[in-house]
Design an enzyme around this catalytic site. Structure first.
Site, mmCIF file in Angstrom:
data_model
loop_
_atom_site.group_PDB
_atom_site.id
_atom_site.type_symbol
_atom_site.label_atom_id
_atom_site.label_comp_id
_atom_site.label_asym_id
_atom_site.label_seq_id
_atom_site.Cartn_x
_atom_site.Cartn_y
_atom_site.Cartn_z
ATOM 1 N N ARG A 108 -16.569 1.213 -2.337
ATOM 2 C CA ARG A 108 -17.805 0.417 -2.373
ATOM 3 C C ARG A 108 -17.504 -1.080 -2.366
ATOM 4 O O ARG A 108 -18.132 -1.843 -1.625
ATOM 5 C CB ARG A 108 -18.621 0.792 -3.605
ATOM 6 C CG ARG A 108 -19.980 0.113 -3.678
ATOM 7 C CD ARG A 108 -20.754 0.619 -4.881
ATOM 8 N NE ARG A 108 -22.038 -0.053 -4.999
ATOM 9 C CZ ARG A 108 -22.904 0.151 -5.994
ATOM 10 N NH1 ARG A 108 -22.607 1.019 -6.943
ATOM 11 N NH2 ARG A 108 -24.053 -0.513 -6.031
ATOM 12 N N SER A 146 -18.130 -3.671 0.826
ATOM 13 C CA SER A 146 -19.002 -4.842 0.643
ATOM 14 C C SER A 146 -18.374 -6.082 1.250
ATOM 15 O O SER A 146 -19.048 -6.865 1.934
ATOM 16 C CB SER A 146 -19.278 -5.073 -0.851
ATOM 17 O OG SER A 146 -20.006 -4.005 -1.403
ATOM 18 N N LEU A 180 -14.624 -2.603 -1.399
ATOM 19 C CA LEU A 180 -13.987 -2.946 -0.129
ATOM 20 C C LEU A 180 -15.006 -3.031 1.000
ATOM 21 O O LEU A 180 -14.994 -3.980 1.791
ATOM 22 C CB LEU A 180 -12.915 -1.910 0.207
ATOM 23 C CG LEU A 180 -11.643 -1.943 -0.640
ATOM 24 C CD1 LEU A 180 -10.886 -0.622 -0.520
ATOM 25 C CD2 LEU A 180 -10.752 -3.110 -0.216
ATOM 26 N N GLU A 182 10.062 -33.417 1.942
ATOM 27 C CA GLU A 182 10.611 -34.634 2.530
ATOM 28 C C GLU A 182 11.615 -35.300 1.585
ATOM 29 O O GLU A 182 12.662 -35.789 2.022
ATOM 30 C CB GLU A 182 9.486 -35.622 2.855
ATOM 31 C CG GLU A 182 8.444 -35.067 3.811
ATOM 32 C CD GLU A 182 7.251 -34.450 3.111
ATOM 33 O OE1 GLU A 182 6.122 -34.680 3.555
ATOM 34 O OE2 GLU A 182 7.454 -33.712 2.109
ATOM 35 N N ARG A 202 5.120 -4.111 -11.738
ATOM 36 C CA ARG A 202 6.218 -3.464 -12.471
ATOM 37 C C ARG A 202 7.265 -2.815 -11.562
ATOM 38 O O ARG A 202 8.398 -2.579 -11.980
ATOM 39 C CB ARG A 202 5.650 -2.424 -13.449
ATOM 40 C CG ARG A 202 4.876 -1.316 -12.782
ATOM 41 C CD ARG A 202 4.045 -0.501 -13.776
ATOM 42 N NE ARG A 202 3.284 0.548 -13.110
ATOM 43 C CZ ARG A 202 2.117 0.327 -12.525
ATOM 44 N NH1 ARG A 202 1.597 -0.880 -12.498
ATOM 45 N NH2 ARG A 202 1.468 1.313 -11.938
ATOM 46 N N LEU A 245 -2.403 -2.771 -12.697
ATOM 47 C CA LEU A 245 -2.477 -3.871 -11.720
ATOM 48 C C LEU A 245 -1.400 -4.923 -11.961
ATOM 49 O O LEU A 245 -1.666 -6.125 -11.958
ATOM 50 C CB LEU A 245 -3.871 -4.518 -11.735
ATOM 51 C CG LEU A 245 -5.055 -3.598 -11.446
ATOM 52 C CD1 LEU A 245 -6.347 -4.403 -11.388
ATOM 53 C CD2 LEU A 245 -4.855 -2.820 -10.152
ATOM 54 N N GLU A 301 -7.873 -4.008 -3.916
ATOM 55 C CA GLU A 301 -7.274 -2.674 -3.781
ATOM 56 C C GLU A 301 -8.268 -1.527 -3.933
ATOM 57 O O GLU A 301 -7.862 -0.371 -3.931
ATOM 58 C CB GLU A 301 -6.135 -2.521 -4.798
ATOM 59 C CG GLU A 301 -4.920 -3.378 -4.491
ATOM 60 C CD GLU A 301 -3.662 -2.847 -5.156
ATOM 61 O OE1 GLU A 301 -3.640 -1.682 -5.594
ATOM 62 O OE2 GLU A 301 -2.674 -3.604 -5.231
#
Length: 350
Positions: free
Chosen positions: A291, A295, A293, A53, A212, A209, A287
């Site tokens: 196991r 969960s 993922l 604003e 790059r 991780l 990623e």
């Protein structure tokens, strides 16, 4: 389409320019309209700097400044009413004597949440609320999930062969996705607050991780390692990026490495989601591996899933991909040999 909707669409377009720069604040856009003509527009450009604003009002040319008290200001999210990094936007609107305000949606942040609208109305300003409300909420889905569900926005991602395998036998690493998909994944990483993997992925794949392959900030790195088995020589522990390790042995911080202690007595997924909320992490890209993922899928702690399938690759003996449930497919793109499917959780709406 009404004129209100037309101008709110413009607010949303402007707001998107702040992507990747304003978190943990929401993306917000604003336009000032006089007699069917936009005389000013702006968006929240960077965390800690002026809000949409204020930038909108400041953008009005000198020749049009006398029109401000006769105009309508549109804003995709409720103007703030508290002092944070910047003064309250509601106060600026009142100071400029703008008679009408059109708001896309209310702000769920407890220090705002209706207070901005109330302040404007108390000053005699006409306020219209709920124009393109769903689109405005979707724009800031991470922000809304964080403040309404008290957990980060969770995106699941994995790459699989055409027969549903994410890796070789005995955790043998196989390059599944192609170079174009890999760059897309790094773009996704740059858009989220954090990225997470499980113990086996951190141990056997030795990932960095980072972003790059794409211009953008590296997300906070998170991994689950209950027994602290990942060697200190692995990339994920190189101190180059803030890293959080969920484990059951210690709770401490040294340089960029933070150990966050959890227990196996209750849901690990719930503990992780709650901890990330307390740590002010608004979104996380998970990623792998299967196991971890699975969960999150089984406990319903996910908002989006992005699955890359190499349609030319078959893996005879390997690790099965997770099984996605309660999912609605929303999009699909193709990058040479790879098909990328996008899903949302059927129960995701705020």
């Amino acid at each position: 389409m009404t004129s209100h909707e037309t101008y709110m669409h413009r607010c949303i377009e402007l707001a998107k320019n702040g992507a990747g720069h304003v978190a943990p604040n929401p993306m917000v856009g604003s336009v000032l309209v006089h007699d069917g003509r936009i005389i000013g527009e702006g968006f929240h450009q960077a965390y800690g700097q002026a809000h949409a604003e204020v930038n909108c009002i400041n953008a009005v040319k000198d020749a049009d400044k006398h029109l401000i008290p006769q105009s309508t200001i549109y804003v995709s999210l409720e103007p703030c009413a508290h002092f944070g990094k910047t003064p309250p936007c509601a106060d600026r609107i009142i100071h400029e004597r703008i008679p009408k305000v059109v708001v896309g949606c209310r702000d769920p942040f407890k220090q705002v949440d209706g207070k901005g609208i109330e302040k404007l109305m108390s000053a005699g300003i006409e306020v219209t609320i709920g124009i393109l409300e769903n689109e405005c909420k979707e724009l800031n889905k991470r922000f809304f999930t964080f403040h309404t569900k008290h957990r980060p926005y969770i995106i699941l991602k994995w790459a699989q062969s055409n027969n549903g395998k994410i890796g070789g036998a005995d955790f043998k690493r196989i390059n599944i996705s192609n170079d174009f998909s890999n760059r897309l994944v790094h773009k996704w990483r740059s858009e989220e607050s954090a990225i997470m993997v499980g113990t086996n992925t951190a141990f056997h794949d030795n990932p960095s991780l980072t972003t790059r392959l794409w211009k953008g900030a590296d997300p906070v790195r998170i991994f689950l390692d209950m027994e602290l088995s990942v060697p200190s020589t692995h990339h994920i522990l190189d101190n180059s990026v803030r890293t959080i390790i969920f484990n059951k042995h210690k709770h401490s911080q040294a340089e960029n490495i933070e150990y966050y202690q959890i227990t196996e007595d209750v849901s690990i997924v719930h503990q992780i989601a709650d901890a990330l909320y307390q740590l002010q992490i608004q979104s996380v890209l998970i990623e792998g591996g299967t196991r971890l993922l699975q969960s999150f899928i089984d406990e319903g702690y996910w908002d989006e899933a992005r699955i890359i399938t190499n349609e030319k690759l078959m893996i005879d003996e390997g690790i099965h991909a997770p099984s996605l449930t309660n999912a609605l497919k929303t999009d699909e793109i193709r990058l040479l040999t790879d098909r990328v499917d996008f899903f949302t959780n059927n129960s995701r709406p705020f």
